[in-house]
Design a protein around this motif. Sequence first.
Motif, mmCIF file in Angstrom:
data_model
loop_
_atom_site.group_PDB
_atom_site.id
_atom_site.type_symbol
_atom_site.label_atom_id
_atom_site.label_comp_id
_atom_site.label_asym_id
_atom_site.label_seq_id
_atom_site.Cartn_x
_atom_site.Cartn_y
_atom_site.Cartn_z
ATOM 1 N N LEU A 1 6.568 12.081 2.626
ATOM 2 C CA LEU A 1 6.369 10.665 2.337
ATOM 3 C C LEU A 1 7.540 10.233 1.466
ATOM 4 O O LEU A 1 7.746 10.809 0.385
ATOM 5 C CB LEU A 1 5.052 10.432 1.599
ATOM 6 C CG LEU A 1 3.779 11.011 2.228
ATOM 7 C CD1 LEU A 1 2.585 10.713 1.327
ATOM 8 C CD2 LEU A 1 3.557 10.443 3.619
ATOM 9 N N ALA A 2 8.329 9.248 1.893
ATOM 10 C CA ALA A 2 9.562 8.926 1.169
ATOM 11 C C ALA A 2 9.743 7.432 0.944
ATOM 12 O O ALA A 2 9.465 6.619 1.833
ATOM 13 C CB ALA A 2 10.771 9.467 1.938
ATOM 14 N N ASP A 3 10.235 7.096 -0.236
ATOM 15 C CA ASP A 3 10.668 5.735 -0.528
ATOM 16 C C ASP A 3 12.145 5.628 -0.150
ATOM 17 O O ASP A 3 12.836 6.638 0.033
ATOM 18 C CB ASP A 3 10.475 5.428 -2.013
ATOM 19 C CG ASP A 3 10.628 3.944 -2.332
ATOM 20 O OD1 ASP A 3 10.776 3.145 -1.382
ATOM 21 O OD2 ASP A 3 10.593 3.591 -3.516
ATOM 22 N N PRO B 1 10.598 -2.802 4.418
ATOM 23 C CA PRO B 1 10.449 -2.229 5.759
ATOM 24 C C PRO B 1 11.396 -2.825 6.787
ATOM 25 O O PRO B 1 11.756 -2.166 7.765
ATOM 26 C CB PRO B 1 8.993 -2.544 6.114
ATOM 27 C CG PRO B 1 8.661 -3.753 5.294
ATOM 28 C CD PRO B 1 9.397 -3.557 4.010
ATOM 29 N N GLU B 2 11.817 -4.097 6.582
ATOM 30 C CA GLU B 2 12.696 -4.735 7.548
ATOM 31 C C GLU B 2 14.021 -3.993 7.691
ATOM 32 O O GLU B 2 14.689 -4.082 8.721
ATOM 33 C CB GLU B 2 12.953 -6.199 7.153
ATOM 34 C CG GLU B 2 13.734 -6.405 5.854
ATOM 35 C CD GLU B 2 12.897 -6.266 4.589
ATOM 36 O OE1 GLU B 2 13.479 -6.354 3.496
ATOM 37 O OE2 GLU B 2 11.667 -6.070 4.712
ATOM 38 N N VAL C 1 6.922 3.725 9.411
ATOM 39 C CA VAL C 1 7.363 2.900 8.294
ATOM 40 C C VAL C 1 6.171 2.113 7.764
ATOM 41 O O VAL C 1 5.515 1.394 8.520
ATOM 42 C CB VAL C 1 8.480 1.924 8.705
ATOM 43 C CG1 VAL C 1 8.931 1.089 7.500
ATOM 44 C CG2 VAL C 1 9.658 2.674 9.307
ATOM 45 N N MET C 2 5.896 2.233 6.459
ATOM 46 C CA MET C 2 4.769 1.541 5.841
ATOM 47 C C MET C 2 5.274 0.640 4.717
ATOM 48 O O MET C 2 6.230 0.964 4.019
ATOM 49 C CB MET C 2 3.771 2.552 5.297
ATOM 50 C CG MET C 2 2.571 1.949 4.613
ATOM 51 S SD MET C 2 1.290 3.193 4.373
ATOM 52 C CE MET C 2 0.829 3.478 6.083
ATOM 53 N N THR C 3 4.613 -0.492 4.554
ATOM 54 C CA THR C 3 5.016 -1.480 3.558
ATOM 55 C C THR C 3 4.261 -1.302 2.240
ATOM 56 O O THR C 3 3.071 -1.025 2.230
ATOM 57 C CB THR C 3 4.745 -2.901 4.096
ATOM 58 O OG1 THR C 3 5.400 -3.065 5.356
ATOM 59 C CG2 THR C 3 5.265 -3.958 3.137
ATOM 60 N N LYS C 4 4.988 -1.449 1.130
ATOM 61 C CA LYS C 4 4.357 -1.522 -0.192
ATOM 62 C C LYS C 4 4.007 -2.980 -0.489
ATOM 63 O O LYS C 4 4.779 -3.866 -0.120
ATOM 64 C CB LYS C 4 5.309 -1.021 -1.271
ATOM 65 C CG LYS C 4 5.593 0.460 -1.256
ATOM 66 C CD LYS C 4 6.547 0.801 -2.396
ATOM 67 C CE LYS C 4 6.858 2.271 -2.461
ATOM 68 N NZ LYS C 4 7.830 2.590 -3.526
ATOM 69 N N MET D 1 -4.126 7.190 7.796
ATOM 70 C CA MET D 1 -3.966 7.068 9.233
ATOM 71 C C MET D 1 -2.558 7.458 9.666
ATOM 72 O O MET D 1 -2.364 8.163 10.659
ATOM 73 C CB MET D 1 -4.296 5.637 9.658
ATOM 74 C CG MET D 1 -4.146 5.341 11.133
ATOM 75 S SD MET D 1 -2.489 4.764 11.520
ATOM 76 C CE MET D 1 -2.395 3.308 10.503
ATOM 77 N N PHE D 2 -1.542 7.019 8.895
ATOM 78 C CA PHE D 2 -0.162 7.347 9.222
ATOM 79 C C PHE D 2 0.082 8.851 9.104
ATOM 80 O O PHE D 2 0.784 9.437 9.928
ATOM 81 C CB PHE D 2 0.776 6.584 8.286
ATOM 82 C CG PHE D 2 1.492 5.445 8.956
ATOM 83 C CD1 PHE D 2 0.845 4.655 9.874
ATOM 84 C CD2 PHE D 2 2.816 5.163 8.662
ATOM 85 C CE1 PHE D 2 1.490 3.596 10.484
ATOM 86 C CE2 PHE D 2 3.489 4.114 9.268
ATOM 87 C CZ PHE D 2 2.816 3.321 10.185
#
Length: 270
Positions: free
Chosen positions: A191-193, A224-225, A238-241, A250-251
Amino acid sequence: MTSLDAKEIVSLLPHLRRYARALTGSQKRGDAYVRLCLETILAEPNRPATHPTKFELFNAFHEGWRAINARTPVADVDQTGTVPRIEHGLAELPTVERQILLLTILEGFSLADAAEIVGLGLEEAQELLEKAQQALQLETSVPIMIIEDEPLIAMDLARIVMEMGHRVCATAARQDQAIELAAATKPALILADIQLSGDGSGIVAVRDILKSTQVPIIFITGYPERLLTGENVEPAFVMTKPFNPEAVKMFIGQALTVLPPPLAPSKDVA
């Protein structure tokens, strides 16, 4: 009745790319379905719109999805053509159950809208959603690494990982630290920022890590864009904060069923 608004469609494309990539586990396959969706819309310039644009866009996507898979079912295999590494959880879910799960948790559609989009009745969709949520608890426990420079966010992600029965094998806040710990701990998922301490980059760290091992990556970012342009080879997940904990679960379940495509060796996006 109104027609679909082109500007709204363009603004919603990152959402559709995110969904398509998460559903297929592949940027290439996901974006191919998105292109098919756009071709379907362009072929019907006066296509009536009786729902909000996002609903109509995802509905058009699923029309193309059903048309193709009615002829050639999409098998649950990784990109090398072999069976998934994880044989539990989402890996065993029929595609329609994944669709309901992703539409409701990831994209925020109501269950009624999700059911209509995939062509199911509400009761059947409810049953499938419950099965999909239960399947998230059936995954084999794996070591997961967290690359995040905000301590509270890292702690929250660690809690989610442990609630799923997995273990956190390492947590890194800096680019160089992430590379070293990945080599030492050999995580099954990361899991990465994007942005890390000291002007470091999660993207650069991940690219370096993927030079020596193939591991699924989930980017969790406030930008994310930057990863959903469709212009280069990009991560599938890709997940949004700020993130929804259920969406993170789920991801993770979805990412563990596939091997990731490598990130492009192009210049960093920080």
